[in-house]
Scaffold this active site. Structure first.
Site, PDB file in Angstrom:
ATOM      1  N   LEU A  54      88.346  14.375  15.080  1.00  0.00           N
ATOM      2  CA  LEU A  54      89.076  13.873  13.920  1.00  0.00           C
ATOM      3  C   LEU A  54      88.050  13.301  12.958  1.00  0.00           C
ATOM      4  CD1 LEU A  54      92.064  11.911  15.572  1.00  0.00           C
ATOM      5  CD2 LEU A  54      92.154  14.174  14.502  1.00  0.00           C
ATOM      6  N   ASP A  55      88.281  13.477  11.669  1.00  0.00           N
ATOM      7  CA  ASP A  55      87.394  12.877  10.676  1.00  0.00           C
ATOM      8  C   ASP A  55      87.321  11.374  10.892  1.00  0.00           C
ATOM      9  OD1 ASP A  55      87.079  15.356   9.518  1.00  0.00           O
ATOM     10  OD2 ASP A  55      88.577  15.016   7.960  1.00  0.00           O
ATOM     11  N   ARG A  56      86.204  10.820  10.535  1.00  0.00           N
ATOM     12  CA  ARG A  56      85.999   9.384  10.733  1.00  0.00           C
ATOM     13  C   ARG A  56      87.142   8.517  10.188  1.00  0.00           C
ATOM     14  NH1 ARG A  56      80.492   6.139   9.056  1.00  0.00           N
ATOM     15  NH2 ARG A  56      81.193   4.053   9.671  1.00  0.00           N
ATOM     16  N   THR A  58      90.251   9.231   9.767  1.00  0.00           N
ATOM     17  CA  THR A  58      91.562   9.621  10.296  1.00  0.00           C
ATOM     18  C   THR A  58      91.808   8.944  11.639  1.00  0.00           C
ATOM     19  OG1 THR A  58      91.327  11.786   9.223  1.00  0.00           O
ATOM     20  CG2 THR A  58      93.018  11.590  10.918  1.00  0.00           C
ATOM     21  N   HIS A 163      88.104  19.286   6.731  1.00  0.00           N
ATOM     22  CA  HIS A 163      88.885  18.498   5.766  1.00  0.00           C
ATOM     23  C   HIS A 163      90.077  19.289   5.227  1.00  0.00           C
ATOM     24  CE1 HIS A 163      84.951  16.103   4.788  1.00  0.00           C
ATOM     25  NE2 HIS A 163      85.421  15.836   6.001  1.00  0.00           N
TER      26      HIS A 163
END
Length: 243
Positions: A54-56, A58, A163
């Site tokens: 997961l993106d930082r 999120t 993204h």
């Protein structure tokens, strides 16, 4: 810190990843000292193997395997699009009803890590379904507009581009609140001024997959954090009525 464990058996473990925390060490963020992988390993006293990321900024469901063999089996499910993922997001404007975003995305290269990679690749297939869940208009003045509209949406990605959800929402002109890279900085600033919320409003709420050992369908859900709850309360939305 102690991570919230959502699911655990002899083969798998899933946690509710906090917003702002990196999944694992990265030489691009050398100053960081807390990572989900290391924190979870220390918490359970066992090595864990990443399956996805997961993106930082999120939050939400993050799954790990407890052996390399199980990790390989689960990674195949992700690669073969056999895993169902759904996210909650709060976006600018009224996004109602349901629809599909079928909009290819160009490969995004990191200026440092990918400096020798080709930058002329064709855009890759990227597909996201969306469903409007709630909307509100608030007396937050942004530029020349005296009020601002917001929507709570469910996003279901069918591909896994970098993204993807954030870029697809930007493409629809409904950027996710708190997105400093693809969002509206004026909207982000107004939201923080009026509500105190200053995180990316994107949360991985649910993950559905086939257990690689038992072959049972597993559904893992993650609750939202306090900033989400605060904003939902301010907007007078009932999260319990949303399914």
């Amino acid at each position: 810190m102690t991570l919230e464990i959502l699911y655990q058996d002899p083969y798998l473990i899933a946690v509710n990843k906090p917003a702002g925390m990196l999944v694992h060490r990265s030489w691009l963020d050398r100053h960081e000292t807390q990572f989900v992988m290391q924190t979870l390993r220390d918490q359970i006293g066992q090595h864990v193997y990443p399956i996805h990321r997961l993106d930082r900024p999120t939050s939400g469901v993050l799954l790990f395997a407890l052996s390399s063999e199980v990790a390989n089996l689960l990674c195949l499910q992700f690669e073969n699009k056999q895993v169902q993922k759904s996210y909650l997001a709060i976006v600018r404007g009224y996004l109602v009803g349901e629809g599909r975003i079928d909009y290819p995305l160009k490969v995004q290269l990191d200026k440092i890590a990918d400096k020798f990679a080709q930058d002329d690749k064709a855009p890759q297939e990227a597909v996201t379904d969306y469903l409007g869940l709630a909307k509100v208009e608030m007396p937050y003045c942004v530029k020349k507009y005296p009020t601002t509209r917001y929507s709570l949406v469910r996003l279901i990605p069918h591909t896994g581009r970098k993204h993807q959800l954030r870029r697809h929402m930007k493409h629809l002109f409904h950027p996710i609140l708190g997105d400093t890279q693809y969002g509206d900085l004026h909207q982000n600033r107004a939201l923080t001024t009026h509500t105190g919320v200053q995180r990316l409003m994107l949360h991985a709420e649910r993950l559905i997959f086939t257990h690689p050992i038992t072959q049972q369908q597993i559904t893992i859900c993650a609750g939202v954090d306090q900033q989400w709850l605060d904003l939902i309360n301010i907007f007078d939305w009932d999260l319990n009525s949303i399914h």
